[in-house]
Design an enzyme around this catalytic site. Structure first.
Site, PDB file in Angstrom:
ATOM      1  N   LYS A  82      -5.157  -9.304  -0.144  1.00 42.30           N
ATOM      2  CA  LYS A  82      -4.796 -10.609   0.420  1.00 42.30           C
ATOM      3  C   LYS A  82      -5.181 -11.717  -0.555  1.00 42.30           C
ATOM      4  CE  LYS A  82      -5.208 -11.475   5.260  1.00 42.30           C
ATOM      5  NZ  LYS A  82      -6.101 -11.483   6.433  1.00 42.30           N
TER       6      LYS A  82
HETATM    7  O1  G3P Z   1      -4.780 -12.580  10.731  1.00 43.09           O
HETATM    8  C1  G3P Z   1      -5.395 -13.824  10.576  1.00 43.09           C
HETATM    9  C2  G3P Z   1      -6.325 -14.027  11.699  1.00 43.09           C
HETATM   10  O2  G3P Z   1      -7.488 -13.281  11.509  1.00 43.09           O
HETATM   11  C3  G3P Z   1      -6.660 -15.415  12.008  1.00 43.09           C
HETATM   12  O3  G3P Z   1      -6.827 -15.464  13.372  1.00 43.09           O
HETATM   13  O4  G3P Z   1      -7.538 -16.374  15.502  1.00 43.09           O
HETATM   14  O5  G3P Z   1      -8.840 -16.865  13.411  1.00 43.09           O
HETATM   15  O6  G3P Z   1      -6.613 -17.907  13.796  1.00 43.09           O
HETATM   16  P1  G3P Z   1      -7.505 -16.721  14.054  1.00 43.09           P
END
Ligand code: G3P
Length: 225
Positions: A82
């Site tokens: 990534k």
């Molecule tokens: O895949 C990306 C993810 O981990 C981000 O999720 O909920 O932190 O926006 P969030």
């Protein structure tokens, strides 16, 4: 649409694999920190049980990202590296992709950013659905727009719907044409749930018992002769 877990918890990955529905895992520094495990050890363990495991770079300059990406990719053949959607991230991603490393371009919030990810030959791009919804923008709408732009221009980069927060985000990502949706364990679990499934299962189990009992009662007189 392939289903991935967004987690660094081994037990969650193991459950998804046991259920037969999991095609990959995405991780990020926050998730690894929450799991309280060593990054390298945990990624290697996850790679041992499922394919397509995204591991995130944390350095910033192009040269550092190239070196870090090479190191992560060497951990296991299932690793997808990534890189962030920055000039240095994409510059490094292009070099790594040229070496055969699969690249996931993360933190994508616009169609133009997704076009930049496609230009480096990324394996996938990750639009963050929930984080756009958080600021009153249409996260799933972005997924739909990226899919449309990619289809119209013949781009092969996959669209990975990320930052999913609800089961409805999963349904909407599928309708939007996402190739992959990555989600927290509780969202994956909730995809199974429907009250009519539970009700139907209970009724079938009850009728099965009743049927066996009725059959046994019919056979009983003959057996006693
Ligand atoms: O895949 C990306 C993810 O981990 C981000 O999720 O909920 O932190 O926006 P969030």
């Amino acid at each position: 649409m392939k289903l991935y877990l967004d987690t660094a918890e081994l037990s969650e990955v193991e459950s998804g694999v046991r259920w037969g529905i999991l095609d990959g895992v995405t991780t990020n520094p926050t998730l690894v920190m929450r799991a309280g495990k060593d990054h390298e050890e945990q990624i290697k363990k996850i790679c041992g049980i499922v394919g397509n495991v995204s591991a995130e770079c944390v350095t910033e300059s192009r040269d550092d990202l190239i070196a870090e990406g090479r190191r992560l990719a060497a951990w296991h053949k299932n690793v997808i590296v990534k890189v962030p959607l920055t000039p240095d991230g994409l510059g490094a991603g292009r070099v790594l992709a040229g070496e055969g490393v699969r690249i996931n371009v993360t933190l994508c919030f616009s169609v133009n950013q997704a076009l930049l990810a496609a230009a480096i030959g990324a394996w996938c791009v990750s639009p963050f659905v929930g984080r756009l919804d958080d600021i009153n923008e249409d996260g799933v709408g972005l997924v739909r727009d990226i899919v449309k732009a990619y289809r119209e221009t013949g781009v092969k980069t996959k669209v990975l719907s990320a930052s999913i927060r609800t089961p409805m985000h999963v349904t909407q990502s599928a309708h939007a044409g996402a190739d992959i949706a990555t989600m927290p364990f509780k969202v994956l679990e909730s995809m199974f749930k429907h009250p009519l499934t539970d009700k139907g299962l209970a009724a079938f189990a009850e009728d099965y018992k009743k049927g066996r009992a009725a059959l046994a009662a019919k056979k009983e007189p003959a057996a006693s002769r």
